[in-house]
Write an enzyme that holds these catalytic residues in place. Sequence first.
Site, PDB file in Angstrom:
ATOM      1  N   TYR A 127      54.986 -43.315  80.012  1.00  0.00           N
ATOM      2  CA  TYR A 127      55.214 -41.860  80.033  1.00  0.00           C
ATOM      3  C   TYR A 127      54.477 -41.205  78.861  1.00  0.00           C
ATOM      4  O   TYR A 127      53.715 -40.247  79.044  1.00  0.00           O
ATOM      5  CB  TYR A 127      56.728 -41.568  79.939  1.00  0.00           C
ATOM      6  CG  TYR A 127      57.027 -40.141  79.537  1.00  0.00           C
ATOM      7  CD1 TYR A 127      56.945 -39.105  80.457  1.00  0.00           C
ATOM      8  CD2 TYR A 127      57.369 -39.838  78.210  1.00  0.00           C
ATOM      9  CE1 TYR A 127      57.194 -37.801  80.063  1.00  0.00           C
ATOM     10  CE2 TYR A 127      57.615 -38.533  77.817  1.00  0.00           C
ATOM     11  CZ  TYR A 127      57.531 -37.522  78.744  1.00  0.00           C
ATOM     12  OH  TYR A 127      57.764 -36.235  78.356  1.00  0.00           O
TER      13      TYR A 127
ATOM     14  N   SER B 188      53.996 -33.451  74.410  1.00  0.00           N
ATOM     15  CA  SER B 188      55.229 -33.877  73.746  1.00  0.00           C
ATOM     16  C   SER B 188      54.952 -34.406  72.357  1.00  0.00           C
ATOM     17  O   SER B 188      53.905 -35.000  72.091  1.00  0.00           O
ATOM     18  CB  SER B 188      55.851 -34.981  74.607  1.00  0.00           C
ATOM     19  OG  SER B 188      56.868 -35.639  73.908  1.00  0.00           O
TER      20      SER B 188
ATOM     21  N   LYS C 190      51.066 -38.494  78.591  1.00  0.00           N
ATOM     22  CA  LYS C 190      50.955 -37.233  77.840  1.00  0.00           C
ATOM     23  C   LYS C 190      49.648 -37.231  77.030  1.00  0.00           C
ATOM     24  O   LYS C 190      48.910 -36.241  77.020  1.00  0.00           O
ATOM     25  CB  LYS C 190      52.158 -37.041  76.912  1.00  0.00           C
ATOM     26  CG  LYS C 190      53.464 -36.755  77.637  1.00  0.00           C
ATOM     27  CD  LYS C 190      53.457 -35.394  78.323  1.00  0.00           C
ATOM     28  CE  LYS C 190      54.706 -35.095  79.100  1.00  0.00           C
ATOM     29  NZ  LYS C 190      54.574 -34.018  80.090  1.00  0.00           N
TER      30      LYS C 190
ATOM     31  N   ARG D 217      65.830 -35.423  64.386  1.00  0.00           N
ATOM     32  CA  ARG D 217      64.920 -34.815  65.354  1.00  0.00           C
ATOM     33  C   ARG D 217      64.837 -33.317  65.094  1.00  0.00           C
ATOM     34  O   ARG D 217      65.689 -32.742  64.415  1.00  0.00           O
ATOM     35  CB  ARG D 217      65.427 -35.015  66.793  1.00  0.00           C
ATOM     36  CG  ARG D 217      65.489 -36.462  67.244  1.00  0.00           C
ATOM     37  CD  ARG D 217      64.095 -37.034  67.510  1.00  0.00           C
ATOM     38  NE  ARG D 217      64.149 -38.381  68.034  1.00  0.00           N
ATOM     39  CZ  ARG D 217      64.252 -39.479  67.280  1.00  0.00           C
ATOM     40  NH1 ARG D 217      64.338 -39.382  65.974  1.00  0.00           N
ATOM     41  NH2 ARG D 217      64.273 -40.665  67.837  1.00  0.00           N
TER      42      ARG D 217
ATOM     43  N   PRO E 243      66.125 -49.444  71.316  1.00  0.00           N
ATOM     44  CA  PRO E 243      64.734 -49.856  71.114  1.00  0.00           C
ATOM     45  C   PRO E 243      63.762 -48.714  71.401  1.00  0.00           C
ATOM     46  O   PRO E 243      63.960 -47.953  72.353  1.00  0.00           O
ATOM     47  CB  PRO E 243      64.543 -50.984  72.148  1.00  0.00           C
ATOM     48  CG  PRO E 243      65.907 -51.430  72.516  1.00  0.00           C
ATOM     49  CD  PRO E 243      66.819 -50.258  72.329  1.00  0.00           C
TER      50      PRO E 243
ATOM     51  N   ASP F  40      56.933 -26.782  93.408  1.00  0.00           N
ATOM     52  CA  ASP F  40      57.732 -27.944  92.990  1.00  0.00           C
ATOM     53  C   ASP F  40      57.927 -28.840  94.208  1.00  0.00           C
ATOM     54  O   ASP F  40      58.115 -28.331  95.309  1.00  0.00           O
ATOM     55  CB  ASP F  40      59.097 -27.454  92.454  1.00  0.00           C
ATOM     56  CG  ASP F  40      59.730 -28.438  91.501  1.00  0.00           C
ATOM     57  OD1 ASP F  40      59.939 -29.597  91.905  1.00  0.00           O
ATOM     58  OD2 ASP F  40      60.008 -28.061  90.344  1.00  0.00           O
TER      59      ASP F  40
END
Length: 341
Positions: free
Chosen positions: A151, A126, A155, A233, A298, A33
Amino acid sequence: MKATVLVSGGAGFIGSHVTVELVQAGYDVVIADNMSNCDETNYRGVCSILGKELPFVRMDFCDKEAVRNLFAKYPIDAVIHFAAFKAVGESVTNPLKYYSNNLESFINLLEVAVEKGGCNVLFSSSATVYGEPEKLPVTEESPRMPATSSYGNTKQMCEDILRDSVAAYPGIKGIALRYFNPIGAHPSALIGELPRGVPNNLVPFITQTAAGIRECLSIFGDDYPTPDGTCQRDYIDIVDLAKAHVAAVTRMLKDKMEAGYEIFNVGTGRPVSVMELVKAFEKVNHLKLNYRIAPRRPGDVTAIWADPAKANEKLGWKAERSIEETLESAWAWEKHIRNIK
Ligand code: WQD
């Protein structure tokens, strides 16, 4: 002999939980990391849960020589790649930061894996790749939609980079896990999510509001075409999510894959609205949250949840913790880091 799994981004929220589950399942783990978005809290927590120190290398995957050195030092059988920037909003205002970091680090990893003659690579993708789905729940066959942030685009691009690398280079095998909304914390409350600044995600905002750090939670929109008007979700418990990684790594290492590159949804299959989540949090933790209805945010999709059948069947994995247990663990973690009794 134990297999060794490299966990890039292993000091972060998901990486730390995955590390714990891997070690408890009998794997050796090396954490790498650059600590760009975390401190040592989760690494320390992982070591206390496991009762031992784990090999930790502070390095940046954009530094290819450092990746080479890592592969030279450890007998790496599989890699789980989490190391990436993840702030959706920032990726829109500073896309080059996201493209250079998230793509270069992954390409370096794959190039070094190819140099070594191959590796099993698990990529953390994702549900954002599905955009606003036309049909729910989404299966792995549901179409990917054009990304609405850089982003999200990284992915999709990394999925494609992995798929093409598997097709081209012998010895490279890959799995992409598409996470829905990971929430909660380890039952020990020793590791969890540590967002810097104002949280973007719902559950950290809720726990910080409950802790008095934020004055009021804004519920973004109550006029969506959903049962109660708030977005839906698929909230997946972080420990359940971590276990899906163990199952996927084991599938690769035991040569159980049906193709060189596979994709799995990692979700519960259960839609939960923002309002339901807020109410469940209040109920299970016996407190009242200060919240208000605010305009839509948004870029938010109305509703998305997983069809997890493929992961259930092929990985032998299933989400197990209830939303109540998960929300209890999220609050226990917030109390732990804020020293709240
Ligand atoms: C969930 C719901 C909000 C905050 C994002 C990324 C995704 C992934 C996970 C991470 C939505 C509502 C939120 C608040 C609210 N990536 N909300 N008030 O947007 O589903 O997914 O995080 O690395 O790529 O897009 O998750 O937790 O931000 O929001 O009402 O203060 O909560 O509108 O309906 P999201 P989230």
